[in-house]
Every structure is written in C-alpha cells, then in structure tokens.
Write a protein that holds these residues in place. Sequence first.
Motif, PDB file in Angstrom:
ATOM      1  N   VAL A 218      -1.477   4.069   2.853  1.00 39.16           N
ATOM      2  CA  VAL A 218      -1.518   3.622   1.379  1.00 39.16           C
ATOM      3  C   VAL A 218       0.001   3.612   1.246  1.00 39.16           C
ATOM      4  N   ALA A 219       0.740   4.587   1.547  1.00 40.11           N
ATOM      5  CA  ALA A 219       2.067   5.106   1.144  1.00 40.11           C
ATOM      6  C   ALA A 219       2.969   3.994   1.824  1.00 40.11           C
ATOM      7  N   GLY A 220       2.701   4.073   3.360  1.00 36.81           N
ATOM      8  CA  GLY A 220       3.467   2.981   4.230  1.00 36.81           C
ATOM      9  C   GLY A 220       3.642   1.367   3.312  1.00 36.81           C
ATOM     10  N   LEU A 221       2.448   0.989   2.887  1.00 38.57           N
ATOM     11  CA  LEU A 221       2.361  -0.255   2.278  1.00 38.57           C
ATOM     12  C   LEU A 221       3.108  -0.374   0.879  1.00 38.57           C
ATOM     13  N   ALA A 222       2.947   0.863   0.257  1.00 34.28           N
ATOM     14  CA  ALA A 222       3.608   0.922  -0.855  1.00 34.28           C
ATOM     15  C   ALA A 222       5.162   0.704  -0.995  1.00 34.28           C
ATOM     16  N   LEU A 223       5.521   1.504   0.215  1.00 33.79           N
ATOM     17  CA  LEU A 223       7.075   1.326   0.205  1.00 33.79           C
ATOM     18  C   LEU A 223       7.465  -0.051   0.711  1.00 33.79           C
ATOM     19  N   PHE A 224       6.804  -0.492   1.752  1.00 38.86           N
ATOM     20  CA  PHE A 224       6.989  -1.785   1.891  1.00 38.86           C
ATOM     21  C   PHE A 224       7.102  -2.714   0.959  1.00 38.86           C
ATOM     22  N   LEU A 225       5.943  -2.876   0.269  1.00 37.29           N
ATOM     23  CA  LEU A 225       6.156  -3.857  -1.012  1.00 37.29           C
ATOM     24  C   LEU A 225       7.331  -3.674  -2.117  1.00 37.29           C
ATOM     25  N   ALA A 226       7.829  -2.351  -2.168  1.00 38.37           N
ATOM     26  CA  ALA A 226       9.002  -1.915  -3.132  1.00 38.37           C
ATOM     27  C   ALA A 226      10.076  -2.371  -2.405  1.00 38.37           C
ATOM     28  N   SER A 227      10.251  -2.511  -1.115  1.00 40.61           N
ATOM     29  CA  SER A 227      11.389  -2.520  -0.343  1.00 40.61           C
ATOM     30  C   SER A 227      12.064  -3.755  -0.279  1.00 40.61           C
ATOM     31  N   ASP A 228      13.419  -3.919   0.124  1.00 43.22           N
ATOM     32  CA  ASP A 228      13.921  -5.356   0.305  1.00 43.22           C
ATOM     33  C   ASP A 228      13.129  -6.310   1.425  1.00 43.22           C
ATOM     34  N   ASP A 229      12.265  -5.557   2.239  1.00 44.37           N
ATOM     35  CA  ASP A 229      11.592  -6.407   3.229  1.00 44.37           C
ATOM     36  C   ASP A 229      10.394  -7.120   2.383  1.00 44.37           C
ATOM     37  N   GLY A 230      10.008  -6.770   1.156  1.00 43.24           N
ATOM     38  CA  GLY A 230       9.221  -7.257   0.468  1.00 43.24           C
ATOM     39  C   GLY A 230       9.576  -8.375  -0.352  1.00 43.24           C
ATOM     40  N   ALA A 231      10.966  -8.906  -0.320  1.00 45.92           N
ATOM     41  CA  ALA A 231      11.614  -9.555  -1.367  1.00 45.92           C
ATOM     42  C   ALA A 231      11.084 -10.795  -1.969  1.00 45.92           C
ATOM     43  N   TYR A 232      10.177 -11.228  -0.985  1.00 41.33           N
ATOM     44  CA  TYR A 232       9.598 -12.484  -1.420  1.00 41.33           C
ATOM     45  C   TYR A 232       8.033 -12.617  -1.683  1.00 41.33           C
ATOM     46  N   LEU A 233       7.684 -11.182  -1.862  1.00 42.01           N
ATOM     47  CA  LEU A 233       6.359 -10.893  -2.227  1.00 42.01           C
ATOM     48  C   LEU A 233       6.267 -10.453  -3.565  1.00 42.01           C
ATOM     49  N   THR A 234       5.444 -11.327  -4.469  1.00 41.08           N
ATOM     50  CA  THR A 234       5.206 -11.068  -5.720  1.00 41.08           C
ATOM     51  C   THR A 234       3.731 -11.713  -6.197  1.00 41.08           C
ATOM     52  N   GLY A 235       3.163 -10.716  -7.117  1.00 42.25           N
ATOM     53  CA  GLY A 235       1.788 -11.201  -7.767  1.00 42.25           C
ATOM     54  C   GLY A 235       0.802 -11.232  -6.598  1.00 42.25           C
ATOM     55  N   GLN A 236       0.842 -10.396  -5.598  1.00 43.80           N
ATOM     56  CA  GLN A 236      -0.334 -10.148  -4.676  1.00 43.80           C
ATOM     57  C   GLN A 236      -0.927  -8.826  -4.805  1.00 43.80           C
ATOM     58  N   ALA A 237      -2.082  -8.885  -4.208  1.00 44.16           N
ATOM     59  CA  ALA A 237      -2.805  -7.864  -4.285  1.00 44.16           C
ATOM     60  C   ALA A 237      -3.525  -7.538  -2.773  1.00 44.16           C
ATOM     61  N   VAL A 238      -2.800  -6.423  -2.160  1.00 45.49           N
ATOM     62  CA  VAL A 238      -2.830  -6.591  -0.835  1.00 45.49           C
ATOM     63  C   VAL A 238      -4.013  -5.449  -0.344  1.00 45.49           C
ATOM     64  N   ASN A 239      -4.613  -5.784   0.542  1.00 45.39           N
ATOM     65  CA  ASN A 239      -5.757  -4.771   0.866  1.00 45.39           C
ATOM     66  C   ASN A 239      -5.233  -3.856   1.855  1.00 45.39           C
ATOM     67  N   VAL A 240      -5.478  -2.502   1.690  1.00 45.28           N
ATOM     68  CA  VAL A 240      -5.242  -1.588   2.782  1.00 45.28           C
ATOM     69  C   VAL A 240      -6.506  -0.945   2.972  1.00 45.28           C
ATOM     70  N   THR A 241      -7.570  -1.589   3.796  1.00 46.27           N
ATOM     71  CA  THR A 241      -8.999  -1.189   3.626  1.00 46.27           C
ATOM     72  C   THR A 241      -9.422  -0.770   5.182  1.00 46.27           C
ATOM     73  N   GLY A 242      -8.532  -1.056   6.232  1.00 35.48           N
ATOM     74  CA  GLY A 242      -9.080  -0.829   7.511  1.00 35.48           C
ATOM     75  C   GLY A 242      -9.768  -1.953   8.036  1.00 35.48           C
ATOM     76  N   GLY A 243      -9.648  -3.306   7.118  1.00 31.06           N
ATOM     77  CA  GLY A 243     -10.699  -4.213   7.580  1.00 31.06           C
ATOM     78  C   GLY A 243     -12.024  -4.223   6.891  1.00 31.06           C
ATOM     79  N   MET A 244     -12.190  -3.632   5.781  1.00 30.36           N
ATOM     80  CA  MET A 244     -13.470  -3.472   5.228  1.00 30.36           C
ATOM     81  C   MET A 244     -13.811  -4.721   4.530  1.00 30.36           C
ATOM     82  N   ILE A 245     -12.891  -4.885   3.717  1.00 35.01           N
ATOM     83  CA  ILE A 245     -13.060  -6.433   2.986  1.00 35.01           C
ATOM     84  C   ILE A 245     -11.724  -6.999   3.305  1.00 35.01           C
ATOM     85  N   MET A 246     -11.817  -8.506   3.510  1.00 27.60           N
ATOM     86  CA  MET A 246     -10.739  -9.232   4.195  1.00 27.60           C
ATOM     87  C   MET A 246     -10.550 -10.583   3.013  1.00 27.60           C
ATOM     88  N   HIS A 247     -11.055 -10.291   1.840  1.00 29.62           N
ATOM     89  CA  HIS A 247     -10.629 -11.305   0.697  1.00 29.62           C
ATOM     90  C   HIS A 247      -9.670 -11.021   0.000  1.00 29.62           C
TER      91      HIS A 247
END
Length: 247
Positions: A218-247
Amino acid sequence: MVTRRFGGRRVVVTGAARGIGARIAERFAAEGADVVVLDLLRDPGAAHAAAIGARFVEADLTDVASARAAMTEAIETLGGIDVLVNNAGILRFGSVMETTPEQWDEVLAVNSRSMLLTTQVAAQAMIEAGDGGAIVNLASMAGKAGGAGQVAYAASKSAVIALTRVTALELGEHRIRANALCPGYVLTEMGAATRTQEQVDLWSSYSPLGRLGTPDDVAGLALFLASDDGAYLTGQAVNVTGGMIMH
Ligand code: NAD
C-alpha cells in the motif's frame, strides 16, 4: 536502490502510529521528506516518529476542534505542507439490520468526516502557499465492492472515494491533486482480534497472486500517487488488492 523523491517535501500522515500509516510515514522519511506522524495513540506514535526521524502530533480526529488544531500544529511544525495522507481509520462490524445510529456515526466520523476536516486545513495552507500539493486518502475495496457485515465501514469508504473525487474537481485549479487508495486485505492490527487462519487462507485465494497485501504494498502506491510521477493523476480510486477486484 532507494530514491529520494521527497527531498524538501513536507508530509503529514494521519493514523501513522502503526500499521499501513506507519509504513507510509517511514517510507516518506526514507525518501527525504520532512514528516509529521499524527495519531490518537501517543506512546507508539511518538516512538515511531522518533525512530524514523519524524515529528509527532497527537489528535483525536473524531473531535472537530482537535482535528483542526492538530493539522494546524502539524503544518506550523513543518513550515507548510506539500502532501497529506489521510490514513486514520477504524473497522467495525455490523450488518444493515444490526447497525445502530451511534455505530454508524462513530465509523463515519473517524473514517470520512475526519478527512474532510484535515483536507480543509491542509488545502487552505496549500492554496495560500501557491505551490500545489497532493492528497492521498485511504479508502478500501469495501468502498467499491461493499462488504457484507460491515455496512458502516463500507459506506465510510465510499464516502472517502466521493470526497476524493470532489476534492480533485474543486481544487485542481490550485494544482492540488487528490487520489484514493483502495486496499484489499492487509494484515495489520485492524481486524486482527477476530481474524482466523481459515479466513486468511480464503481471502488469499481471492487474489490471482495468492496472498494478502502488506503495508509495503500500500505504501508503494501511496508514495507514487504523492510523487511527481503521479503528476497527471487526480480524482482516481486505485485498487491495491492483488487483483481481488478489478473495477
Ligand atoms: P490500524 O488499526 O493498524 O491503524 C489505524 C491507525 O489509525 C492507528 O494508528 C490508530 O490509532 C489511528 N486512529 C484510529 N482512530 C483515530 C482517531 N480518532 N484519531 C487519530 N488517529 C486514529 O489499521 P490499518 O490496517 O493500518 O489501516 C490504515 C487505513 O487503511 C485505514 O483507513 C483502513 O480503513 C485502511 N484499510 C485497511 C485495510 C486492511 O486490511 N488493514 C484494508 C483496506 C483499507
């Protein structure tokens, strides 16, 4: 190799005394950020902050005045804020037919209303500074898929997703991005009291990867979203579920 994506960045992580929040705070600090650990739990919170070179601010985020005062103190301590991670949360069990108004209000106060309060204080500081910012909110796959036997929790996490989207819509003009994380099952103290090995095995089988999540996942995704690598991502709800749900 550890990169230092957050050198000079000021980061507040709520609910960071333990579990997922603790790992998120630790990884921000390891990547150069100046971090405040904000939590209800004074001793573990202060100890974790000291261990990772962060500062600790105590707050009960269900208390409106405490939440506002703590966020203000955290921002003053850091001299501003670039990243807010709204992570504090509680899990309570209860079906639609059993859940009382008091239980509903308790869960919504911790998991959703607290994020509105901290977002308001942080966003005001970001707007005044004029440098933009990133907000990362911990939702859950329950906020998308529901969760039988945990109606208040699932509703609170749907509210987090909606709060995130509206924050992104309204504050984008200030270059403030807001994204939500939707973890699946992560082995922390949350829910540990009632968790059985049979459930862990069953839940693991729901993932194509055959395992539950870790705070690091979870932390890896949190840092990505907060970083400049995520600069064009906003308003998203990103799953980090190991593929348990895919929507
Ligand atoms: P956890 O119980 O280990 O940690 C939660 C932290 O929030 C604790 O440090 C606690 O003291 C703090 N907190 C709770 N109420 C507070 C309050 N009123 N004021 C201030 N701080 C408060 O839980 P976790 O598993 O690390 O969960 C972190 C976040 O991730 C939560 O929002 C949770 O809903 C979400 N999440 C967890 C899972 C999971 O399987 N563990 C799955 C999906 C989403």
